[in-house]
Design an enzyme around this catalytic site. Structure first.
Site, PDB file in Angstrom:
ATOM      1  N   GLU A 104      -9.969 -69.048  14.165  1.00 18.42           N
ATOM      2  CA  GLU A 104     -10.294 -67.815  13.442  1.00 18.42           C
ATOM      3  C   GLU A 104     -11.751 -67.771  12.984  1.00 18.42           C
ATOM      4  O   GLU A 104     -12.378 -66.728  13.004  1.00 18.42           O
ATOM      5  CB  GLU A 104      -9.356 -67.695  12.239  1.00 18.42           C
ATOM      6  CG  GLU A 104      -9.080 -66.272  11.813  1.00 18.42           C
ATOM      7  CD  GLU A 104      -7.885 -66.211  10.883  1.00 18.42           C
ATOM      8  OE1 GLU A 104      -6.760 -66.496  11.349  1.00 18.42           O
ATOM      9  OE2 GLU A 104      -8.070 -65.914   9.697  1.00 18.42           O
ATOM     10  N   ASP A 105     -12.271 -68.902  12.553  1.00 19.53           N
ATOM     11  CA  ASP A 105     -13.569 -68.882  11.863  1.00 19.53           C
ATOM     12  C   ASP A 105     -14.706 -69.634  12.553  1.00 19.53           C
ATOM     13  O   ASP A 105     -15.801 -69.740  11.991  1.00 19.53           O
ATOM     14  CB  ASP A 105     -13.407 -69.467  10.450  1.00 19.53           C
ATOM     15  CG  ASP A 105     -12.446 -68.649   9.608  1.00 19.53           C
ATOM     16  OD1 ASP A 105     -12.318 -67.444   9.874  1.00 19.53           O
ATOM     17  OD2 ASP A 105     -11.837 -69.208   8.680  1.00 19.53           O
TER      18      ASP A 105
END
Ligand code: ZN
Length: 172
Positions: free
Chosen positions: A61-62
């Site tokens: 996600e990051d």
């Protein structure tokens, strides 16, 4: 042991420039080790792959990490666990939050444990180091939503559910 250590090193490197949103701006790895520790305690050390997924749970996600990379480095099981708790970035923020509630019952018990551990760590951060500009109302709303996600997970792990209730009760 080797797998967990490699996952820790990988996560620390990938998140090296990131910090938590809160006032204390802790290094991001603190969040990951907290989630990993919760999972290790919840499983009494019996599920190293789940602990590895805890360390890696925000890489898709990051960071620039891809699922194929996780499969290559840590195997299918760990990569699938991480993918199971990764939001679809195509969706808007509110849709993502809704989706987390709707999809939780269909996740595997281990993915649900990871989800709950993440919510525990997030709520602890929210009380110990709230992000600048987050009103009490916004914190409350986040906690209400986290409760919905955890409730949607159903009975999963007693320790995690108890720790979640302890912290959620302090905010809501
Ligand atoms: Zn997280």
């Amino acid at each position: 042991m080797l797998g967990v250590t490699r996952a820790m090193d990988f996560a620390a490197r990938r998140h090296s420039t990131q910090r938590r949103k809160g006032l204390k701006a802790e290094p991001y790895i603190n969040h990951l080790t907290e989630v990993a520790l919760l999972l290790a305690e919840a499983t009494d050390g019996a599920d190293p792959a789940l602990v590895m997924a805890g360390l890696l749970h925000d890489t898709l996600e990051d960071t620039v990490t891809t699922r194929a990379e996780l499969v290559e480095a840590f195997g299918d099981d760990v990569a699938s666990l991480v993918a199971a708790v990764t939001d679809d970035k195509e969706l808007l923020r509110d849709q993502r939050k809704r989706r987390q509630v709707e999809s939780a019952p269909g996740k595997s018990p281990r993915a649900r444990m990871l989800k709950i551990a993440d919510k525990i760590a997030n709520l602890r951060s929210l009380t110990e180091s709230p992000p600048l500009g987050w009103s009490a109302r916004k914190r409350h709303e986040y906690a209400v939503w986290a409760r919905e996600v955890v409730a949607a997970c159903g009975p999963t792990n007693e320790l995690l559910e108890r720790l979640f209730a302890d912290i959620a009760d302090r905010i809501t």
